[in-house]
Design a protein around this motif. Structure first.
Motif, PDB file in Angstrom:
ATOM      1  N   ARG A  58      41.304 -14.391 -22.835  1.00  0.00           N
ATOM      2  CA  ARG A  58      42.399 -14.111 -23.768  1.00  0.00           C
ATOM      3  C   ARG A  58      43.402 -15.259 -23.777  1.00  0.00           C
ATOM      4  O   ARG A  58      43.802 -15.755 -22.725  1.00  0.00           O
ATOM      5  CB  ARG A  58      43.110 -12.806 -23.411  1.00  0.00           C
ATOM      6  N   SER A  59      43.843 -15.657 -24.965  1.00  0.00           N
ATOM      7  CA  SER A  59      44.876 -16.683 -25.069  1.00  0.00           C
ATOM      8  C   SER A  59      46.204 -16.130 -24.564  1.00  0.00           C
ATOM      9  O   SER A  59      46.532 -14.959 -24.792  1.00  0.00           O
ATOM     10  CB  SER A  59      45.033 -17.130 -26.523  1.00  0.00           C
ATOM     11  N   LEU A  60      46.975 -16.969 -23.901  1.00  0.00           N
ATOM     12  CA  LEU A  60      48.282 -16.542 -23.419  1.00  0.00           C
ATOM     13  C   LEU A  60      49.181 -16.112 -24.576  1.00  0.00           C
ATOM     14  O   LEU A  60      50.064 -15.265 -24.404  1.00  0.00           O
ATOM     15  CB  LEU A  60      48.941 -17.676 -22.630  1.00  0.00           C
ATOM     16  N   SER A  61      48.943 -16.661 -25.756  1.00  0.00           N
ATOM     17  CA  SER A  61      49.747 -16.290 -26.926  1.00  0.00           C
ATOM     18  C   SER A  61      49.482 -14.858 -27.387  1.00  0.00           C
ATOM     19  O   SER A  61      50.250 -14.305 -28.172  1.00  0.00           O
ATOM     20  CB  SER A  61      49.465 -17.251 -28.080  1.00  0.00           C
ATOM     21  N   GLU A  62      48.416 -14.245 -26.897  1.00  0.00           N
ATOM     22  CA  GLU A  62      48.098 -12.862 -27.268  1.00  0.00           C
ATOM     23  C   GLU A  62      48.500 -11.863 -26.189  1.00  0.00           C
ATOM     24  O   GLU A  62      48.216 -10.671 -26.306  1.00  0.00           O
ATOM     25  CB  GLU A  62      46.603 -12.745 -27.553  1.00  0.00           C
ATOM     26  N   VAL A  63      49.185 -12.339 -25.164  1.00  0.00           N
ATOM     27  CA  VAL A  63      49.638 -11.472 -24.072  1.00  0.00           C
ATOM     28  C   VAL A  63      51.078 -11.033 -24.334  1.00  0.00           C
ATOM     29  O   VAL A  63      51.903 -11.804 -24.825  1.00  0.00           O
ATOM     30  CB  VAL A  63      49.545 -12.212 -22.722  1.00  0.00           C
ATOM     31  N   THR A  64      51.372  -9.784 -24.022  1.00  0.00           N
ATOM     32  CA  THR A  64      52.739  -9.270 -24.070  1.00  0.00           C
ATOM     33  C   THR A  64      53.273  -9.235 -22.648  1.00  0.00           C
ATOM     34  O   THR A  64      52.649  -8.638 -21.765  1.00  0.00           O
ATOM     35  CB  THR A  64      52.763  -7.861 -24.683  1.00  0.00           C
ATOM     36  N   LEU A  65      54.407  -9.886 -22.432  1.00  0.00           N
ATOM     37  CA  LEU A  65      54.911  -9.956 -21.052  1.00  0.00           C
ATOM     38  C   LEU A  65      56.440  -9.906 -21.013  1.00  0.00           C
ATOM     39  O   LEU A  65      57.115 -10.316 -21.949  1.00  0.00           O
ATOM     40  CB  LEU A  65      54.375 -11.209 -20.349  1.00  0.00           C
ATOM     41  N   PRO A  66      56.991  -9.398 -19.908  1.00  0.00           N
ATOM     42  CA  PRO A  66      58.444  -9.268 -19.781  1.00  0.00           C
ATOM     43  C   PRO A  66      59.080 -10.499 -19.136  1.00  0.00           C
ATOM     44  O   PRO A  66      58.475 -11.175 -18.300  1.00  0.00           O
ATOM     45  CB  PRO A  66      58.601  -8.052 -18.867  1.00  0.00           C
ATOM     46  N   GLY A  67      60.314 -10.788 -19.540  1.00  0.00           N
ATOM     47  CA  GLY A  67      61.066 -11.887 -18.958  1.00  0.00           C
ATOM     48  C   GLY A  67      62.519 -11.521 -18.761  1.00  0.00           C
ATOM     49  O   GLY A  67      62.984 -10.466 -19.223  1.00  0.00           O
ATOM     50  N   THR A  68      63.233 -12.378 -18.065  1.00  0.00           N
ATOM     51  CA  THR A  68      64.676 -12.198 -17.907  1.00  0.00           C
ATOM     52  C   THR A  68      65.412 -13.401 -18.478  1.00  0.00           C
ATOM     53  O   THR A  68      64.962 -14.539 -18.374  1.00  0.00           O
ATOM     54  CB  THR A  68      65.075 -12.017 -16.427  1.00  0.00           C
ATOM     55  N   ILE A 296      56.266  -0.499 -19.457  1.00  0.00           N
ATOM     56  CA  ILE A 296      55.882  -0.216 -20.844  1.00  0.00           C
ATOM     57  C   ILE A 296      55.494  -1.506 -21.563  1.00  0.00           C
ATOM     58  O   ILE A 296      54.523  -1.552 -22.308  1.00  0.00           O
ATOM     59  CB  ILE A 296      57.033   0.518 -21.570  1.00  0.00           C
ATOM     60  N   ILE A 297      56.263  -2.579 -21.345  1.00  0.00           N
ATOM     61  CA  ILE A 297      55.924  -3.882 -21.937  1.00  0.00           C
ATOM     62  C   ILE A 297      54.546  -4.325 -21.456  1.00  0.00           C
ATOM     63  O   ILE A 297      53.688  -4.739 -22.254  1.00  0.00           O
ATOM     64  CB  ILE A 297      56.989  -4.924 -21.582  1.00  0.00           C
ATOM     65  N   ILE A 298      54.320  -4.239 -20.170  1.00  0.00           N
ATOM     66  CA  ILE A 298      53.050  -4.655 -19.570  1.00  0.00           C
ATOM     67  C   ILE A 298      51.879  -3.849 -20.110  1.00  0.00           C
ATOM     68  O   ILE A 298      50.785  -4.372 -20.355  1.00  0.00           O
ATOM     69  CB  ILE A 298      53.135  -4.525 -18.038  1.00  0.00           C
ATOM     70  N   ASP A 299      52.103  -2.552 -20.350  1.00  0.00           N
ATOM     71  CA  ASP A 299      51.013  -1.664 -20.756  1.00  0.00           C
ATOM     72  C   ASP A 299      50.446  -1.993 -22.140  1.00  0.00           C
ATOM     73  O   ASP A 299      49.357  -1.503 -22.489  1.00  0.00           O
ATOM     74  CB  ASP A 299      51.481  -0.205 -20.723  1.00  0.00           C
ATOM     75  N   PHE A 300      51.127  -2.810 -22.924  1.00  0.00           N
ATOM     76  CA  PHE A 300      50.585  -3.197 -24.226  1.00  0.00           C
ATOM     77  C   PHE A 300      49.423  -4.181 -24.092  1.00  0.00           C
ATOM     78  O   PHE A 300      48.788  -4.526 -25.083  1.00  0.00           O
ATOM     79  CB  PHE A 300      51.671  -3.751 -25.133  1.00  0.00           C
TER      80      PHE A 300
END
Length: 301
Positions: A58-68, A296-300
């Motif tokens: 999977r391309s990193l651009s297709e990952v949903t991830l949380p940040g601060t 929840i963000i990670i679960d996408f």
């Protein structure tokens, strides 16, 4: 003598201003730990290796991830503080995008949020990231890096020196290209927000929404509209492009924690309403995130 109508308008305006001030004051007292917002010292629960389940292809651009946002802004009072967890705790809670601001003082890179010194230097960030990735090689860390509270426009050399002193050169992803998850595992991806030769990807190559100016709490709706529009755009946008949405904001009459309490709750509701759908949101960045919001963000994925 003012007319009754004008006097009424003035009283109404004063009343609204008092509400705004009360909103600021009421969010600067005791700590809160909610599913969407947490300004306590430790996350409610941890999720240190969540990227292990994502396919290598999977391309990193297709990952949903949380940040601060302003990841290391833990000191300086209510107007300067954006987080309450240490960097090590943030990484173990699931945060994978860091927003790091360094002040350049004759080659020494101290951490700042505006004028507020954050009692650490860039080497501390590198050590924590390197230690985390050594412990959890399935993960990766994206790090926006920019100069703050200095205007040397020349931090490339000091950054390289710090990498060699406090981490190692092979820790970095050395390309402007978006990697696959497999290629990026165990890597620190510098999102370079400063001049100089390539260290990694360019921050400006991302599709970014960062409408951070929230003059008062009366402007929260405008901030949320910007966030929601960009999250909607990320769903249908170019899958080869990394989207980055900042939920953070602040102003003289809207401290970061006050804005976060309101915007994080709306992000939480927005994402909860879409759970179970195959959607890509990119990087969702907040101040004072709650552990369940991160989950929840990670679960996408």
């Amino acid at each position: 003598m003012a007319s009754p109508k004008r006097a009424s308008l003035q009283i109404g305006k004063m009343f609204m201003e008092l509400i705004v001030l009360a909103g600021v004051i009421s969010t600067t007292g005791s700590t809160i730990q909610r599913p969407d917002y947490d300004d306590t010292a430790n996350p409610e629960f941890l999720n240190p290796s969540w990227m292990g389940g994502i396919p290598d292809s999977r391309s990193l651009s297709e990952v949903t991830l949380p940040g601060t946002h302003n990841t290391m802004a833990l000191y300086g009072g209510a107007l300067a503080e954006c987080e309450s967890w240490s960097l090590a705790s943030q990484l173990r809670a699931g945060i994978r995008f860091l927003d790091i601001r360094v002040r350049n003082i004759r080659g020494n890179l101290t951490l700042h949020h505006g004028v507020s010194y954050q009692r650490a230097h860039f080497g501390h960030v590198l050590e924590d990231v390197a230690q985390f990735l050594a412990e959890y090689p399935s993960e990766m860390v994206l790090m926006r890096l920019k100069e703050e509270f200095s205007e040397t426009y020349d931090i490339y050399g000091p950054v390289v020196s710090y990498i060699h002193r406090y981490a190692h050169w092979d820790l970095l992803w050395h390309s402007r290209l978006v990697p696959t998850v497999g290629e990026a595992r165990g890597k620190l991806i510098v999102l370079q927000d400063f001049a100089g030769p390539d260290l990694g990807m360019r921050y400006g190559s991302l599709n970014i929404a960062d409408d951070w100016k929230v003059p008062t709490l009366l402007h929260v709706n405008e901030k949320w509209q910007s966030v929601q529009e960009h999250l909607d755009m990320a769903i249908v946008g170019n899958k080869a492009e990394i989207f980055l949405t900042y939920g953070s904001g602040a102003g003289v009459f809207a401290y970061p924690n006050a804005v976060a309490q309101r915007i994080n709750a709306r992000i939480y509701d927005y994402l909860t309403a879409r759970m179970g759908q195959n959607l890509r949101f990119g990087i969702i960045t907040t101040d004072f995130p709650g552990a369940l919001l991160l989950q929840i963000i990670i679960d996408f994925n």
